[in-house]
Design a protein around this motif. Structure first.
Motif, PDB file in Angstrom:
ATOM      1  N   ARG A 137     -24.594 -43.818-122.464  1.00 43.69           N
ATOM      2  CA  ARG A 137     -24.952 -42.696-121.548  1.00 43.69           C
ATOM      3  C   ARG A 137     -26.456 -42.492-121.064  1.00 43.69           C
ATOM      4  O   ARG A 137     -26.761 -41.856-120.264  1.00 43.69           O
ATOM      5  N   LEU A 138     -27.316 -43.319-121.919  1.00 44.58           N
ATOM      6  CA  LEU A 138     -28.626 -43.170-121.419  1.00 44.58           C
ATOM      7  C   LEU A 138     -29.053 -44.490-120.844  1.00 44.58           C
ATOM      8  O   LEU A 138     -28.836 -45.575-121.150  1.00 44.58           O
ATOM      9  N   SER A 139     -30.050 -44.486-119.877  1.00 44.16           N
ATOM     10  CA  SER A 139     -30.791 -45.575-119.191  1.00 44.16           C
ATOM     11  C   SER A 139     -31.322 -46.752-120.198  1.00 44.16           C
ATOM     12  O   SER A 139     -31.688 -46.359-121.220  1.00 44.16           O
ATOM     13  N   GLU A 140     -30.940 -47.773-119.958  1.00 44.06           N
ATOM     14  CA  GLU A 140     -31.688 -49.050-120.783  1.00 44.06           C
ATOM     15  C   GLU A 140     -33.147 -48.621-120.863  1.00 44.06           C
ATOM     16  O   GLU A 140     -33.727 -48.644-122.004  1.00 44.06           O
ATOM     17  N   PRO A 141     -33.973 -48.293-119.839  1.00 42.68           N
ATOM     18  CA  PRO A 141     -35.586 -48.016-119.960  1.00 42.68           C
ATOM     19  C   PRO A 141     -35.706 -46.769-120.987  1.00 42.68           C
ATOM     20  O   PRO A 141     -36.684 -46.948-121.655  1.00 42.68           O
ATOM     21  N   LEU A 142     -34.836 -45.953-120.681  1.00 38.33           N
ATOM     22  CA  LEU A 142     -35.004 -44.929-121.727  1.00 38.33           C
ATOM     23  C   LEU A 142     -34.880 -45.000-123.202  1.00 38.33           C
ATOM     24  O   LEU A 142     -35.391 -44.591-124.169  1.00 38.33           O
ATOM     25  N   ARG A 143     -33.568 -45.978-123.457  1.00 38.98           N
ATOM     26  CA  ARG A 143     -33.409 -46.391-124.858  1.00 38.98           C
ATOM     27  C   ARG A 143     -34.446 -47.188-125.479  1.00 38.98           C
ATOM     28  O   ARG A 143     -35.085 -47.113-126.732  1.00 38.98           O
ATOM     29  N   ALA A 144     -35.208 -47.833-124.587  1.00 39.89           N
ATOM     30  CA  ALA A 144     -36.236 -48.696-124.919  1.00 39.89           C
ATOM     31  C   ALA A 144     -37.546 -48.039-125.135  1.00 39.89           C
ATOM     32  O   ALA A 144     -38.238 -48.166-126.250  1.00 39.89           O
ATOM     33  N   ASP A 145     -37.430 -46.961-124.589  1.00 41.50           N
ATOM     34  CA  ASP A 145     -38.852 -46.020-124.788  1.00 41.50           C
ATOM     35  C   ASP A 145     -38.469 -45.271-126.136  1.00 41.50           C
ATOM     36  O   ASP A 145     -39.637 -45.078-127.030  1.00 41.50           O
ATOM     37  N   ILE A 146     -37.274 -44.842-126.346  1.00 41.05           N
ATOM     38  CA  ILE A 146     -36.945 -44.116-127.823  1.00 41.05           C
ATOM     39  C   ILE A 146     -37.509 -45.361-128.843  1.00 41.05           C
ATOM     40  O   ILE A 146     -38.200 -44.749-129.954  1.00 41.05           O
ATOM     41  N   LYS A 147     -36.972 -46.596-128.669  1.00 40.82           N
ATOM     42  CA  LYS A 147     -37.433 -47.489-129.740  1.00 40.82           C
ATOM     43  C   LYS A 147     -38.880 -47.740-129.821  1.00 40.82           C
ATOM     44  O   LYS A 147     -39.657 -47.777-130.766  1.00 40.82           O
ATOM     45  N   ALA A 148     -39.669 -47.824-128.868  1.00 38.59           N
ATOM     46  CA  ALA A 148     -40.784 -47.934-128.607  1.00 38.59           C
ATOM     47  C   ALA A 148     -41.606 -46.860-129.427  1.00 38.59           C
ATOM     48  O   ALA A 148     -42.767 -46.865-130.001  1.00 38.59           O
ATOM     49  N   LEU A 149     -41.272 -45.576-128.990  1.00 39.90           N
ATOM     50  CA  LEU A 149     -42.027 -44.315-129.625  1.00 39.90           C
ATOM     51  C   LEU A 149     -41.770 -44.367-131.035  1.00 39.90           C
ATOM     52  O   LEU A 149     -42.869 -43.874-131.739  1.00 39.90           O
ATOM     53  N   TRP A 150     -40.652 -44.774-131.465  1.00 41.07           N
ATOM     54  CA  TRP A 150     -40.618 -44.620-133.241  1.00 41.07           C
ATOM     55  C   TRP A 150     -41.500 -45.587-133.698  1.00 41.07           C
ATOM     56  O   TRP A 150     -42.029 -45.403-134.570  1.00 41.07           O
ATOM     57  N   GLN A 151     -41.798 -46.889-133.096  1.00 41.87           N
ATOM     58  CA  GLN A 151     -42.624 -47.675-133.749  1.00 41.87           C
ATOM     59  C   GLN A 151     -43.867 -47.400-133.562  1.00 41.87           C
ATOM     60  O   GLN A 151     -44.672 -47.632-134.406  1.00 41.87           O
ATOM     61  N   GLU A 152     -44.412 -46.955-132.282  1.00 45.69           N
ATOM     62  CA  GLU A 152     -45.553 -46.149-132.081  1.00 45.69           C
ATOM     63  C   GLU A 152     -46.130 -45.143-133.208  1.00 45.69           C
ATOM     64  O   GLU A 152     -47.176 -44.957-133.477  1.00 45.69           O
ATOM     65  N   ALA A 153     -45.062 -44.266-133.352  1.00 43.70           N
ATOM     66  CA  ALA A 153     -45.348 -43.124-134.515  1.00 43.70           C
ATOM     67  C   ALA A 153     -45.640 -43.870-135.860  1.00 43.70           C
ATOM     68  O   ALA A 153     -46.635 -43.469-136.591  1.00 43.70           O
ATOM     69  N   GLU A 154     -44.916 -44.825-136.197  1.00 41.65           N
ATOM     70  CA  GLU A 154     -45.194 -45.516-137.425  1.00 41.65           C
ATOM     71  C   GLU A 154     -46.580 -46.256-137.453  1.00 41.65           C
ATOM     72  O   GLU A 154     -47.497 -46.220-138.476  1.00 41.65           O
ATOM     73  N   ASP A 155     -46.662 -47.043-136.500  1.00 42.35           N
ATOM     74  CA  ASP A 155     -48.105 -47.549-136.296  1.00 42.35           C
ATOM     75  C   ASP A 155     -49.261 -46.809-136.350  1.00 42.35           C
ATOM     76  O   ASP A 155     -50.258 -47.297-136.655  1.00 42.35           O
ATOM     77  N   SER A 156     -49.136 -45.587-135.693  1.00 45.73           N
ATOM     78  CA  SER A 156     -50.223 -44.701-135.654  1.00 45.73           C
ATOM     79  C   SER A 156     -50.773 -43.787-136.906  1.00 45.73           C
ATOM     80  O   SER A 156     -51.674 -43.376-136.805  1.00 45.73           O
ATOM     81  N   GLY A 157     -49.869 -43.952-137.783  1.00 51.15           N
ATOM     82  CA  GLY A 157     -49.849 -43.418-139.042  1.00 51.15           C
ATOM     83  C   GLY A 157     -49.018 -41.892-138.927  1.00 51.15           C
ATOM     84  O   GLY A 157     -49.100 -41.022-139.995  1.00 51.15           O
ATOM     85  N   PHE A 158     -48.478 -41.534-137.768  1.00 46.04           N
ATOM     86  CA  PHE A 158     -47.875 -40.247-137.677  1.00 46.04           C
ATOM     87  C   PHE A 158     -46.433 -40.206-138.642  1.00 46.04           C
ATOM     88  O   PHE A 158     -46.421 -39.399-139.192  1.00 46.04           O
ATOM     89  N   GLY A 159     -46.051 -41.223-138.869  1.00 47.19           N
ATOM     90  CA  GLY A 159     -44.891 -41.434-139.676  1.00 47.19           C
ATOM     91  C   GLY A 159     -43.712 -41.674-139.012  1.00 47.19           C
ATOM     92  O   GLY A 159     -43.466 -42.149-137.950  1.00 47.19           O
ATOM     93  N   LEU A 160     -42.378 -41.235-139.558  1.00 49.94           N
ATOM     94  CA  LEU A 160     -41.052 -41.265-139.236  1.00 49.94           C
ATOM     95  C   LEU A 160     -40.944 -40.089-137.978  1.00 49.94           C
ATOM     96  O   LEU A 160     -41.278 -39.211-137.974  1.00 49.94           O
ATOM     97  N   LEU A 161     -40.452 -41.001-136.775  1.00 49.65           N
ATOM     98  CA  LEU A 161     -40.577 -39.966-135.602  1.00 49.65           C
ATOM     99  C   LEU A 161     -39.796 -38.620-135.480  1.00 49.65           C
ATOM    100  O   LEU A 161     -40.417 -37.526-135.668  1.00 49.65           O
ATOM    101  N   GLY A 162     -38.423 -38.832-135.753  1.00 48.06           N
ATOM    102  CA  GLY A 162     -37.748 -37.610-135.911  1.00 48.06           C
ATOM    103  C   GLY A 162     -38.201 -36.548-136.630  1.00 48.06           C
ATOM    104  O   GLY A 162     -38.230 -35.472-136.506  1.00 48.06           O
TER     105      GLY A 162
END
Length: 380
Positions: A68-93
């Motif tokens: 139901r979500l666009s492909e660019p938006l699904r890709a951004d959710i995946k990217a955000l999750w990885q960015e959160a871990e890489d930055s030290g923020f932790g698990l995104l949700g």
């Protein structure tokens, strides 16, 4: 950010009958049970990001909703999750749940409003909580516009109705759990075993999509799966309300960390364990493992404890060696009977040399039922 998330894998065994203590109707603890569409949306980011930790529970749900979500938006959710871990923020949700717990979390619309104006709607509450971290806040501000777009897309894709189809008769579950929890006076044991005063109310938020986590957010509120049973709920509450068990910038914690930093094993666990479990700093592991040691005592006192060796073997690839050692020391000191200031206890234990590696490892080996020279990693 060292998030403290209780995992369902460590929650499932039986109580220890020999350690059950007679319980009266709760005198200190007031339980409040509710649900939250907003927190469920944050939790569902894990399955939408395709993370294996969550797809174990929600793969069918993710496959049904993601198209139901666009492909660019699904890709951004995946990217955000990885960015959160890489930055030290932790698990995104789970991490985002801490921020959004400072305002209305009842709906997707509320999340969108908060993401649109985080400094006006979220900052004051977050800054005033014991979860405050300036670095995490700066990171969050940078991604808030992207989060707003994600929440708007989920709202437009019908997330509210999608969740309602899957959550079943949640109102009945809330009423039943609220009634069952009345027999468990968790706050009494928190106060006795830490020497601190707690607010008597514990708020439990039941979610559809948060497995395997139990998540501590601002205040004495935690999030858990709606279908976890009463003993699991009591154990999660016993754990989550303890963070931090002592001031992590206080003299006792600083002294303990100085000793642990020279330990040949504990820093190696921090460095080498699977980062999906969190606890990627020594301070974070001490915070978590002191809380786990205390919650084990509380759970046993309330009749919902698990065998400690089984618990810490099954949880997070066996990394909580320090929890087993601290629990063993507290048992040796009959802490469940005496109670007192846990911060004073920690300072005295460090001063007496009980955190020195040979003594620490010996107690851990006894409690965890592992060879002293093979405490971690666990054998394949």
């Amino acid at each position: 950010m060292d998030r403290r998330f209780f995992l369902a894998a460590s929650l499932g065994s039986l109580a220890l009958p020999a350690l059950v203590r007679a319980q009266e109707v709760s005198q200190r603890t007031r339980w409040k049970v509710r649900a939250s569409e907003g927190f469920d949306a944050l939790a569902f980011l894990g399955p939408l990001a395709g993370r294996e930790l969550y797809l174990k529970y929600y793969q069918n749900d993710a496959e049904a909703f993601a198209p139901r979500l666009s492909e660019p938006l699904r890709a951004d959710i995946k990217a955000l999750w990885q960015e959160a871990e890489d930055s030290g923020f932790g698990l995104l949700g789970p991490g985002l749940s801490v921020f959004f717990s400072g305002n209305d979390d009842s709906s997707m619309a509320a999340l969108i409003e908060s993401a649109a104006a985080p400094e006006a709607r979220l900052l004051a509450s977050y800054r005033g909580s014991d979860k405050w971290d300036e670095k995490d806040w700066r990171w969050f501000l940078g991604v808030a516009p992207r989060l707003k777009m994600i929440f708007e897309a989920m709202q437009g894709a019908g997330f509210a109705a999608f969740r309602a189809e899957r959550i079943g008769d949640l109102d009945r579950r809330i009423v039943q759990l609220q009634s069952d929890l009345g027999a468990y006076d968790v706050i009494h044991w928190h106060e006795k075993l830490t020497g601190r005063t707690f607010d008597p109310e514990i708020e439990v938020v039941l979610l559809q999509f948060c497995k395997p986590h139990g998540i501590s957010v601002q205040g004495q509120t935690f999030l858990q799966a709606a279908d976890w049973n009463t003993p699991i709920t009591v154990r999660v509450a016993a754990h989550e309300m303890l963070h931090p068990p002592v001031p992590m910038d206080g003299a006792a914690a600083i002294a303990a960390l100085a000793v642990l930093a020279r330990d040949p094993l504990i820093p190696r666990i921090v460095r080498e364990h699977d980062p999906q479990w969190g606890y990627t700093t020594l301070e974070g592991l001490l915070n978590e493992d002191m809380a786990q040691a205390l919650d084990q005592l509380i759970s046993e006192a309330l009749g919902v404890g698990r065998n400690p060796a089984d618990r810490w073997r099954k949880a997070d690839d066996g990394i909580h060696v320090l929890a087993g050692a601290i629990y063993g020391m507290l048992r040796d000191d009959h802490w469940i009977d005496t109670g007192g200031s846990i911060e004073d206890w920690l300072a005295a234990a460090v001063k007496a040399g009980r955190f020195a590696p040979p003594r620490l490892h010996a107690v851990a080996a006894r409690v965890l039922e592992r060879p002293i020279d093979a405490l971690w990693p666990l054998p394949a």
